[in-house]
Design an enzyme around this catalytic site. Sequence first.
Site, PDB file in Angstrom:
ATOM      1  N   LYS A 120       0.847  -1.197   0.000  1.00 52.01           N
ATOM      2  CA  LYS A 120       0.000   0.000   0.000  1.00 52.01           C
ATOM      3  C   LYS A 120       0.882   1.247   0.000  1.00 52.01           C
ATOM      4  O   LYS A 120       1.864   1.302   0.745  1.00 52.01           O
ATOM      5  CB  LYS A 120      -0.929   0.029   1.217  1.00 52.01           C
ATOM      6  N   GLU A 189      -9.568   7.509   2.716  1.00 48.82           N
ATOM      7  CA  GLU A 189      -9.600   7.840   4.152  1.00 48.82           C
ATOM      8  C   GLU A 189     -10.142   9.251   4.360  1.00 48.82           C
ATOM      9  O   GLU A 189      -9.650  10.219   3.759  1.00 48.82           O
ATOM     10  CB  GLU A 189      -8.189   7.708   4.760  1.00 48.82           C
TER      11      GLU A 189
HETATM   12  O1  KIV Z   1      -1.803   2.465   8.491  1.00 45.29           O
HETATM   13  C1  KIV Z   1      -3.006   2.161   8.558  1.00 45.29           C
HETATM   14  O2  KIV Z   1      -3.447   1.372   9.391  1.00 45.29           O
HETATM   15  C2  KIV Z   1      -3.905   2.761   7.593  1.00 45.29           C
HETATM   16  C3  KIV Z   1      -5.371   2.645   7.850  1.00 45.29           C
HETATM   17  C4  KIV Z   1      -5.798   3.524   8.947  1.00 45.29           C
HETATM   18  C5  KIV Z   1      -6.156   2.869   6.635  1.00 45.29           C
HETATM   19  O3  KIV Z   1      -3.468   3.349   6.638  1.00 45.29           O
END
Ligand code: KIV
Length: 271
Positions: A120, A189
């Site tokens: 991600k 988000e």
């Molecule tokens: O780092 C994380 O847990 C996140 C979530 C809050 C979406 O990016």
Amino acid sequence: MAYASEPLKKRITIHTLLKRKKDQERFTCVALYDAPLAAMAEKTGVETILVGDSLGMTVLGYDSTLPVTMEHMLYHVEAVARGNQKSLIMGDMPFMTYATPEQALQNATRIMQAGAHMVKVEGGAWLASTITMLAERGIPVCAHIGLTPQSMHKLGGFRVQGRTEAQAATLLQDAQTLAQSGADILLLECVPSQLAKDITEAIEIPTIGIGAGRYTDAQVLVVNDILGLTPTPPKFSKNFLVEAKDIPGALTQYVEDVKAGIFPEAIHTFD
Ligand code: KIV
């Protein structure tokens, strides 16, 4: 319609998630960081796990995600992967580990080798060439837009994004660009619920929302929030342990409420 949370029967893949979107069946994601909770997530039917860099705050005691390193992430991705054989595991790329496509490739490789099935990254259209490069080399990507905590100082704090027409148009354009560049999931988000709905309808890949209302294809919450471990919980979160008798019960309730469209409610949502 009644929903029951059941253990996952087989490994969740990007095809499973695309089919869920097509069939309009919501799926769940939990941000968590260790083997026992990862195992419990599998047993309670949590389709996707995010080993988030939120671990800087939820586990390591920092006041932001900025100090999180590759070593922190690798340690926790490995632990989660040991505990869970069925959920799709996403590993966060820490602050400044994907500032150039070459750096992204090097660091994403390590996260995948630690046991993640997807990485991600936070950011808009500027990430398109990086995502294409990773996708072409076989690394699935979740692109995270809206409130991107790694940019908190540039954003001026943790604030809802996309409230003006111009910001909303930019986020919609970013979403389309990132999807076209090869992203497999889009995480939204803290954006207004109508914008999250417009984005979800405009792109073919699944959207996962947090503080983004009820119209995304999936929801994510941080496990600390689900279990009431956060001293000042964000508006969009819910402590599911209040009404459950134990931790598996709280995760089960979260899964059931997301799938039934009960969570998030209006009180968890931004306009
Ligand atoms: O780092 C994380 O847990 C996140 C979530 C809050 C979406 O990016």
